[in-house]
Design a protein around this motif. Structure first.
Motif, PDB file in Angstrom:
ATOM      1  N   UNK A   1       6.690  64.626  59.157  1.00  9.98           N
ATOM      2  CA  UNK A   1       7.657  64.290  60.404  1.00  9.98           C
ATOM      3  C   UNK A   1       6.932  64.239  61.579  1.00  9.98           C
ATOM      4  N   UNK A   2       7.048  63.372  62.592  1.00  8.01           N
ATOM      5  CA  UNK A   2       6.549  63.491  63.808  1.00  8.01           C
ATOM      6  C   UNK A   2       7.311  64.372  64.672  1.00  8.01           C
ATOM      7  N   UNK A   3       6.775  64.960  65.721  1.00  8.54           N
ATOM      8  CA  UNK A   3       7.439  65.739  66.921  1.00  8.54           C
ATOM      9  C   UNK A   3       8.824  65.049  67.011  1.00  8.54           C
ATOM     10  N   UNK A   4       9.916  65.504  67.313  1.00  9.95           N
ATOM     11  CA  UNK A   4      11.196  64.841  67.878  1.00  9.95           C
ATOM     12  C   UNK A   4      11.730  64.292  66.764  1.00  9.95           C
TER      13      UNK A   4
ATOM     14  N   UNK B   1      10.133  73.994  49.786  1.00  6.86           N
ATOM     15  CA  UNK B   1       9.822  72.418  49.872  1.00  6.86           C
ATOM     16  C   UNK B   1       9.179  72.463  51.446  1.00  6.86           C
ATOM     17  N   UNK B   2       7.917  71.736  51.477  1.00  4.26           N
ATOM     18  CA  UNK B   2       6.910  71.628  52.665  1.00  4.26           C
ATOM     19  C   UNK B   2       7.672  70.721  53.482  1.00  4.26           C
ATOM     20  N   UNK B   3       7.682  71.269  55.001  1.00  5.67           N
ATOM     21  CA  UNK B   3       8.076  70.606  55.946  1.00  5.67           C
ATOM     22  C   UNK B   3       6.971  70.532  57.202  1.00  5.67           C
ATOM     23  N   UNK B   4       6.271  69.530  57.291  1.00  2.00           N
ATOM     24  CA  UNK B   4       5.041  69.581  58.321  1.00  2.00           C
ATOM     25  C   UNK B   4       5.388  68.414  59.551  1.00  2.00           C
ATOM     26  N   UNK B   5       5.291  69.182  60.608  1.00  2.00           N
ATOM     27  CA  UNK B   5       5.591  68.559  61.942  1.00  2.00           C
ATOM     28  C   UNK B   5       4.246  68.169  62.838  1.00  2.00           C
TER      29      UNK B   5
ATOM     30  N   UNK C   1      15.089  67.106  66.364  1.00  2.00           N
ATOM     31  CA  UNK C   1      14.158  67.490  67.522  1.00  2.00           C
ATOM     32  C   UNK C   1      13.056  68.351  67.073  1.00  2.00           C
ATOM     33  N   UNK C   2      12.379  68.053  65.781  1.00  2.00           N
ATOM     34  CA  UNK C   2      11.499  68.801  65.223  1.00  2.00           C
ATOM     35  C   UNK C   2      10.343  69.021  66.043  1.00  2.00           C
ATOM     36  N   UNK C   3       9.648  70.297  65.959  1.00  2.00           N
ATOM     37  CA  UNK C   3       8.720  70.782  66.845  1.00  2.00           C
ATOM     38  C   UNK C   3       7.666  71.270  66.015  1.00  2.00           C
ATOM     39  N   UNK C   4       6.303  71.062  66.246  1.00  2.00           N
ATOM     40  CA  UNK C   4       5.200  71.550  65.347  1.00  2.00           C
ATOM     41  C   UNK C   4       5.272  72.987  64.941  1.00  2.00           C
TER      42      UNK C   4
ATOM     43  N   UNK D   1      12.541  80.009  56.135  1.00  2.00           N
ATOM     44  CA  UNK D   1      11.220  79.284  56.163  1.00  2.00           C
ATOM     45  C   UNK D   1       9.976  80.495  56.439  1.00  2.00           C
ATOM     46  N   UNK D   2       8.812  80.019  55.857  1.00  2.00           N
ATOM     47  CA  UNK D   2       7.598  80.846  56.034  1.00  2.00           C
ATOM     48  C   UNK D   2       6.403  80.072  56.102  1.00  2.00           C
ATOM     49  N   UNK D   3       5.872  80.272  57.293  1.00  2.00           N
ATOM     50  CA  UNK D   3       4.505  79.531  57.602  1.00  2.00           C
ATOM     51  C   UNK D   3       3.558  80.677  57.229  1.00  2.00           C
ATOM     52  N   UNK D   4       2.083  79.944  56.961  1.00  2.00           N
ATOM     53  CA  UNK D   4       1.221  80.872  56.450  1.00  2.00           C
ATOM     54  C   UNK D   4       0.877  81.764  57.624  1.00  2.00           C
TER      55      UNK D   4
END
Length: 120
Positions: free
Chosen positions: A12-15, A114-118, A84-87, A38-41
């Motif tokens: 998804x795009x930012x925002x 499940x992966x969420x990528x902004x 309002x998703x952010x990177x 959530x967990x990022x690398x």
């Protein structure tokens, strides 16, 4: 045995918004608290939101005002509406449930994530 199945992740795009779902199935008598983590690398796992069986909610500071957790008890499902998703929201999102199983024991379960990528 209880399984948690997450869905709704993606790019998804930012925002932008995304809605995650987590459906619990198996030997369930009732579900107490349900949560999203959530967990990022390279980073610690972070609690994003939690909702009790009565509907009380708690959010991590980084997502307050942007994310909303809800549940449908009839479907044994918890949702996470992300706006309002952010990177920096990019992570694998995990569902967690505090479950009373049919034999009346109380056990914690995790979904596979499940992966969420902004990203632009």
């Amino acid at each position: 045995q209880v399984q948690l199945a997450e869905s709704g992740g993606g790019l998804v795009q930012p925002g932008g918004p995304l809605r995650l779902s987590c459906a619990a199935s198996g030997s369930i008598f009732s579900i107490n608290d349900m949560s999203w983590y959530r967990q990022a690398p390279g980073r610690e796992r972070e609690m994003v939101g939690r909702i009790s069986s009565s509907g009380s909610t708690y959010y991590g500071d980084s997502v307050k005002g942007r994310f909303t957790i809800s549940r449908d008890n009839a479907k044994n499902t918890v949702y996470l509406q992300m706006n309002s998703l952010k990177p920096e929201d990019t992570a694998v999102y995990y569902c967690h449930a505090d479950v009373t199983i049919t034999g009346r024991a109380r056990t914690n379960y995790w979904g596979r994530g499940t992966q969420v990528t902004v990203s632009p």
